[in-house]
Design an enzyme around this catalytic site. Structure first.
Site, short mmCIF file in Angstrom:
data_model
loop_
_atom_site.label_atom_id
_atom_site.label_comp_id
_atom_site.label_asym_id
_atom_site.label_seq_id
_atom_site.Cartn_x
_atom_site.Cartn_y
_atom_site.Cartn_z
N LYS A 106 0.86 -1.19 0.00
CA LYS A 106 0.00 0.00 0.00
C LYS A 106 0.89 1.23 0.00
CE LYS A 106 -4.49 1.01 0.20
NZ LYS A 106 -5.63 0.21 -0.29
P1 NAD Z 1 -13.32 7.89 -2.47
O1 NAD Z 1 -12.33 8.95 -2.18
O2 NAD Z 1 -13.82 7.72 -3.87
O3 NAD Z 1 -14.63 8.10 -1.53
C1 NAD Z 1 -14.59 8.26 -0.15
C2 NAD Z 1 -15.96 8.74 0.29
O4 NAD Z 1 -16.03 8.76 1.72
C3 NAD Z 1 -16.31 10.14 -0.18
O5 NAD Z 1 -17.67 10.19 -0.56
C4 NAD Z 1 -16.11 10.99 1.08
O6 NAD Z 1 -16.88 12.18 1.06
C5 NAD Z 1 -16.59 10.01 2.12
N1 NAD Z 1 -16.18 10.29 3.50
C6 NAD Z 1 -14.98 10.65 3.98
N2 NAD Z 1 -15.05 10.82 5.31
C7 NAD Z 1 -16.32 10.53 5.68
C8 NAD Z 1 -17.03 10.52 6.91
N3 NAD Z 1 -16.42 10.84 8.05
N4 NAD Z 1 -18.34 10.16 6.91
C9 NAD Z 1 -18.95 9.85 5.76
N5 NAD Z 1 -18.34 9.84 4.57
C10 NAD Z 1 -17.05 10.18 4.53
O7 NAD Z 1 -12.70 6.52 -1.91
P2 NAD Z 1 -13.05 5.04 -2.33
O8 NAD Z 1 -12.10 4.61 -3.38
O9 NAD Z 1 -14.52 4.94 -2.54
O10 NAD Z 1 -12.63 4.26 -1.00
C11 NAD Z 1 -13.50 4.13 0.13
C12 NAD Z 1 -13.01 2.99 1.01
O11 NAD Z 1 -12.99 1.78 0.24
C13 NAD Z 1 -11.59 3.14 1.57
O12 NAD Z 1 -11.54 2.53 2.84
C14 NAD Z 1 -10.75 2.35 0.59
O13 NAD Z 1 -9.51 1.91 1.15
C15 NAD Z 1 -11.69 1.20 0.31
N6 NAD Z 1 -11.41 0.47 -0.93
C16 NAD Z 1 -11.38 1.11 -2.13
C17 NAD Z 1 -11.14 0.39 -3.29
C18 NAD Z 1 -11.19 1.02 -4.65
O14 NAD Z 1 -11.13 0.27 -5.65
N7 NAD Z 1 -11.32 2.32 -4.78
C19 NAD Z 1 -10.89 -1.00 -3.20
C20 NAD Z 1 -10.94 -1.63 -1.95
C21 NAD Z 1 -11.21 -0.86 -0.83
#
Ligand code: NAD
Length: 417
Positions: A106
């Site tokens: 990561k």
């Molecule tokens: P992103 O940046 O696209 O979205 C994050 C979202 O969370 C946004 O809508 C933001 O406004 C919201 N957010 C932030 N703080 C918040 C809070 N306190 N309360 C409510 N909402 C809040 O990120 P993403 O890619 O969607 O990733 C989200 C999670 O999924 C992370 O934990 C990431 O590690 C995990 N993840 C992502 C992927 C991927 O392919 N993008 C894969 C596996 C896991």
């Protein structure tokens, strides 16, 4: 005593717990816990006004026992070494459960990207690759998008990598735009995988998806796609959503198309017309059938776990539930699908992207989605069966499968030199 919210220490606690359940050799457990390599770099970036700002950056390779490291790059103001170490470990377990030939890695940069212009963001992304160039590569460690990074950022990163290395190997990064060797279905893959994992878990516990009341916390890449597919394909009723600016609740159901349109246009859903506005903390505690945290770590803790009123909790985010909360939820009878299983769709389709890059032969979206479905259904059922066999929860069962697989390979490979 205050609850420990250090994600790396909590990950280690989980590994120790499962190692005990498996009566695993302590030398092997020591190898499983320690990240193989950690790199910290300072990234000087020229800002638009002519000044220079220096950002701290990380790349952690937790394990390459099963194959090259794999894991996203996160841009966030709270990124720190222990968070990246935890995320890299979770990638090791996730890839092992998924049955794909990767280790775990990561990366991250401590930066609030909303404060950067597009050109500053590009210079920061390129500088990250410049600093980490010796760590990366399609057979070594392959980054992808995570929080606040996306296909365009992967585009700048893979371009920097190819220019510096004098190669055209696009498989050195995944989550790329389609015309740059990305895979069809990759942007939706994590959310689609969450939907498949939820479906298998719901079926096993006798919960009807059609009409199930759904709350999704976080409306970014993962949260928005999860909400869309669970409403449109499974017939769930979305009664609550949130993003960093706050939450919206409507027991009669929110309009998913309107929410998606707002998110695409304004990058937030805060201006949704209708429903009741509430805080991010309140929405998590509303009664529902399926709760999907899809934002950041440590949102369900020993403090609020008792107030969570869901039947099924599917961890789309990494590390949203602390060990204290795990115990409380399990005692309450909540079925929890852990992150290392639930959000593996992203890395599974990243693997498909990498395979397509190696083969220079590209799949249809239908093939990507079908192969993803098959893997998610198979892996989710395997974890559920393991939990039944050992009379334990799904997190312990997932770790059992993952740790046994990685430990076995470490044993076969041996310690060298
Ligand atoms: P992103 O940046 O696209 O979205 C994050 C979202 O969370 C946004 O809508 C933001 O406004 C919201 N957010 C932030 N703080 C918040 C809070 N306190 N309360 C409510 N909402 C809040 O990120 P993403 O890619 O969607 O990733 C989200 C999670 O999924 C992370 O934990 C990431 O590690 C995990 N993840 C992502 C992927 C991927 O392919 N993008 C894969 C596996 C896991």
């Amino acid at each position: 005593m205050a609850e420990n919210l250090n994600p790396f220490e909590n990950m280690i606690k989980q590994v120790d717990k499962v190692a005990g359940m498996l009566k695993m050799d302590k030398n092997l457990v020591a190898c499983l816990k320690a990240p193989k390599k950690t790199v910290i770099a300072s990234l000087p970036v020229k800002m638009d006004d002519g000044s220079v700002q220096v950002f701290e950056a990380y790349r952690v390779l937790h394990s390459d026992a099963m194959g090259p490291g794999k894991g996203g790059v996160r841009f966030h103001q709270n990124v720190n070494l222990d968070e990246v170490k935890a995320l890299s470990g979770w990638m090791t377990w996730k890839c092992a459960i998924a049955g794909i030939p990767y280790g775990g890695a990561k990366g991250g940069v401590t930066v609030d990207p909303t404060k950067l212009s597009e050109s500053e963001l590009e210079r920061l992304s390129r500088r990250y690759v410049y600093a980490m160039i010796e760590e990366l590569g399609h057979e070594k460690d392959i980054p992808a998008p995570d929080v606040n990074t996306n296909g365009q950022i992967m585009g700048w990163m893979v371009d920097t990598y190819c220019q510096l290395k004098g190669t055209s190997q696009r498989g050195s990064f995944t989550g790329k735009p389609i015309n740059l060797g990305g895979s069809l279905g990759r942007p939706e893959a994590t959310g689609r995988g969450v939907r498949f994992a939820a479906e298998v878990a719901a079926k096993n516990m006798g919960l009807e998806m059609k009409g199930a009341r759904l709350i999704v916390q976080g409306f970014g890449n993962v949260g928005s796609i999860t909400a869309k597919l669970m409403v449109k394909e499974c017939g769930c009723k979305l009664i609550g959503v949130s993003d960093v600016f706050g939450a919206i609740y409507d027991e009669n159901g929110l309009d998913i198309d309107k929410l998606l349109e707002l998110a695409a246009k304004e990058r937030t859903i805060k201006n949704y017309v209708g429903g009741k506005k509430m805080s991010n903390e309140e929405i998590l505690e509303k009664e529902c059938d399926i709760l999907v945290p899809a934002a950041l770590e440590n949102v369900i803790t020993g403090k609020n776990a008792n107030n969570i009123k869901t039947k099924l909790l599917v961890e789309a985010a990494n590390g949203p539930t602390t060990p204290d909360a795990d115990k409380i939820l399990s005692d309450k009878g909540v079925v929890l699908v852990p992150d290392v299983l639930a959000n593996a769709g992203g890395v599974i389709v990243s693997y498909f992207e990498w395979v397509q890059n190696m083969d220079h032969y590209y799949w249809t979206e239908e093939k990507v989605n079908n192969e993803l479905r098959e893997k998610m259904f198979h892996n989710a059922q395997a974890v559920i069966d393991m939990a039944k066999k050992h009379k334990t929860d799904l997190r312990n069962a997932g770790y059992m499968i993952a740790m046994e697989r990685v430990a076995d390979v470490i044993k076969i490979r041996g310690i060298f030199p």
